[in-house]
Each structure stands twice: as C-alpha cells, then as structure tokens.
Design a protein around this motif. Structure first.
Motif, PDB file in Angstrom:
ATOM      1  N   HIS A  10      17.139 -68.845 -28.568  1.00 12.44           N
ATOM      2  CA  HIS A  10      16.453 -69.925 -29.287  1.00 12.44           C
ATOM      3  C   HIS A  10      15.094 -70.147 -28.632  1.00 12.44           C
ATOM      4  N   HIS A  12      10.889 -69.852 -29.684  1.00  7.98           N
ATOM      5  CA  HIS A  12      10.041 -69.771 -30.870  1.00  7.98           C
ATOM      6  C   HIS A  12       8.700 -69.092 -30.598  1.00  7.98           C
ATOM      7  N   SER A  59       9.948 -71.324 -36.351  1.00  9.16           N
ATOM      8  CA  SER A  59      10.678 -72.570 -36.573  1.00  9.16           C
ATOM      9  C   SER A  59      10.361 -73.122 -37.963  1.00  9.16           C
ATOM     10  N   THR A  60      10.920 -74.296 -38.248  1.00 10.65           N
ATOM     11  CA  THR A  60      10.587 -74.994 -39.471  1.00 10.65           C
ATOM     12  C   THR A  60       9.088 -75.320 -39.492  1.00 10.65           C
ATOM     13  N   HIS A 156      18.340 -72.216 -38.172  1.00 14.19           N
ATOM     14  CA  HIS A 156      17.547 -73.277 -37.549  1.00 14.19           C
ATOM     15  C   HIS A 156      17.370 -74.424 -38.530  1.00 14.19           C
ATOM     16  N   ALA A 203      21.897 -73.446 -34.244  1.00 16.82           N
ATOM     17  CA  ALA A 203      20.993 -74.009 -33.242  1.00 16.82           C
ATOM     18  C   ALA A 203      21.555 -75.300 -32.658  1.00 16.82           C
ATOM     19  N   ASP A 280      14.600 -73.467 -26.660  1.00 19.47           N
ATOM     20  CA  ASP A 280      13.770 -74.158 -27.664  1.00 19.47           C
ATOM     21  C   ASP A 280      12.293 -74.228 -27.253  1.00 19.47           C
TER      22      ASP A 280
END
Length: 323
Positions: A10, A12, A59-60, A156, A203, A280
C-alpha cells in the motif's frame, strides 16, 4: 535499512503530470492536500522504514471524471510512467495498474495491456466507481478476466457516493466505510465464490470489515429463517461460523491500521497468510508511518507471523519479489 526488508503493498505514486491535473480540478483526495512524490523521496522513505519494495498504486480519485477518452489517455500515461519507475528499480518497486472503471470495455483493454506488455504486478480498483460497488453485475466481465488471470487486485477506497460531512475529512471514516461496502458487495453477490482466483487486498485492514464481522454474517443469513439463523450462530462445533470463512479469502494490508486498537480484530478474522504490510506513503507522511510502525513492532506477534506480514505473504502473491 531495517532488517525487516518489508514489501509494502500500500504505497502510492503521484506522477507529476497527474498532480497538475488534480490541482487544476481543485481535488483534495480524502479531504487532504495532494502530497508531493518523487522517486528519490520514495526510496529515502523506504530505506528509513525498513521497506525493501513498494508496490505502487494510484490513489483516489483515479482517472474517471465522466470522459471515456480522457480516462483512457490518463490510465495509459500513468501505467507507462509507473512501469518506467519499476524498470529502473525492479527490486525496489512493483505496481498495480490503474483502470478506467466504470468504463468496463476500456478497463478490460487496459488491464490486458498492463499485465501483458507492462508486466504490472496486479491491478488497483477503487471500492466504488461512479457510485457502483465491485459486486455490480456490470463489472462481471472485468472480474471474470481478472479471475482467469489469477490477478492480485488491490482495492482502495474513494469518496462515498454521498455528500461529505462538513468538517470531517473523508479519509477518517468514509474511506473505511467505502472499503467495507465493496467487500459486502462482493460477498452478497457471491462474487467471492464466482471469482475465487482473484486475490483481493483490502486497504487499511479492510476498513470496518474485521470489527463488524458478525454483522456481515447476519447480513449473509438474512434470507434464512430464524431457526436456521440460530443453528448457524449457535453451532458450537465451529470456532468461526462457516459464513465468516469468506472473510478469510480476502487479503488485508496494515496501512494506518497496525495499532493495538485495530490488530486484535484483524487477527481474529484474517487468515494469517493473508495479511500484508502497508504504509500508505506519501498520503501518510513519514512521521505518521513511524508512529504506526512503532506500535506494530511493539505488538506481541510471534516471529513467524511478523515475517509473514512484513514479507512472506507478499512474496507468495508476487513471486518475482522472492529473496
């Protein structure tokens, strides 16, 4: 580097052109400023936190903003950019390819290109895509493709398909609910059975999934009569009701979740071979990762389980990273 030699599932990436695009739209993913990212900074972070390899993902909010051609173009650019980073440091980075959901046809094309040409280590999917969760029948062709490819799929969270609560950043709770909703969607549509060869990583330790495991069981039993429900719940021959074994199919990362508050629930629900380390970064800044790592390192785990979480379970998912 720490002896842990962790594989971080995880982590990014924020490609510079993508960052410019997000800034032009005024987007603050999860209610926070878009972090800066660079290859040297990522490597420095990893060296400081005992991470051998980071499996990078976007990621978003991903690439979908209602324009099919735009989403295709950005997915391809991001995947090729990330593949170049991996080629430059194959032992330090891997990547989950970005797709174009809810545009399924384009997602299928990009998934095939990413896996076969760019040699992506897996696929990243947002928990909801334009308000539709992953068990939605419209996504069946993509799930079937990923099942046949025995793909690793990192799920995610994103913004909920609802207005945010003023003053409450969405990463704090909405993200966890988004992941939980899509896990329930996959379970209640029997997608976990139909597409059992997909290795789904949830996630943030699965959002609320471990904590509400028995509520999930009740949702699964909802179409049975009360006597059947009671027999299922009260069956003393099983430590875990058979309905909850589906939760052991998921993989769970520890990103921002390896604390003495969250780990007990995760360890009760997850298969020990299905937990992976997650940081993260860079959305979680290095000081935050340092705090979570300290909590995780102080938590009483046996050496075999700690090694499995740090590295061994991810080596099984990504054989090229063994060693």
């Amino acid at each position: 580097m720490s002896r842990a030699r962790r594989i971080d599932t995880h982590q990014h990436i924020v490609p510079p052109h993508y960052a410019e695009w997000m800034h032009s739209k005024g987007i603050r993913p999860g209610g926070v400023a878009l972090p800066l990212w660079s290859e040297p900074e990522a490597l420095l972070f990893m060296d400081t936190h005992g991470i051998q390899t980071g499996v990078l993902s976007l990621s978003t909010p991903g690439v979908w903003f209602g324009d099919q051609a735009e989403a295709r173009r950005w997915a391809r650019e991001i995947n090729e950019y990330t593949a170049d980073v991996v080629r430059a440091h194959p032992d330090r980075f891997g990547f989950f390819a970005t797709l174009t959901l809810p545009d399924v046809d384009s997602a299928l094309a990009e998934a095939e290109y990413a896996l076969d040409t760019l040699h992506a280590d897996g696929i990243v999917l947002l928990a909801n895509n334009d308000g539709r969760y992953l068990g939605d029948p419209a996504f069946a062709p993509l799930l079937d493709f990923l099942h046949r490819r025995q793909a690793v799929v990192f799920i995610h969270p994103g913004e909920l398909p609802a207005e945010p609560v003023p003053g409450v950043p969405t990463f704090a709770a909405d993200f966890l609910l988004d992941t939980t909703r899509t896990a329930l969607s996959l379970i209640l549509t029997d997608s976990m059975a139909t597409y059992s060869d997909i290795k789904f990583i949830l996630a943030h330790a699965g959002g609320f999934v471990p904590y509400i495991a028995y509520r999930i069981m009740l949702a699964m039993l909802n179409d049975k009569n009360k006597i059947q429900q009671a027999l299922e719940v009260l069956d003393s021959d099983r430590q875990i009701p058979k309905e909850l074994t589906v939760l052991k199919q998921f993989y769970y990362d520890t990103a921002l979740s390896a604390s003495p508050a969250a780990l007990p629930s995760l360890l009760q629900v997850a298969d020990p071979d299905h937990i992976t380390y997650g940081s993260d970064f860079p959305f979680a800044p290095p000081p935050a990762v340092h705090i979570i790592n300290r909590l995780y390192e102080d938590y009483p785990l046996d050496d075999a389980l700690r090694h499995a979480i740090d590295r061994g379970n991810s080596e099984a998912l990504f054989p090229r990273l063994e060693g």
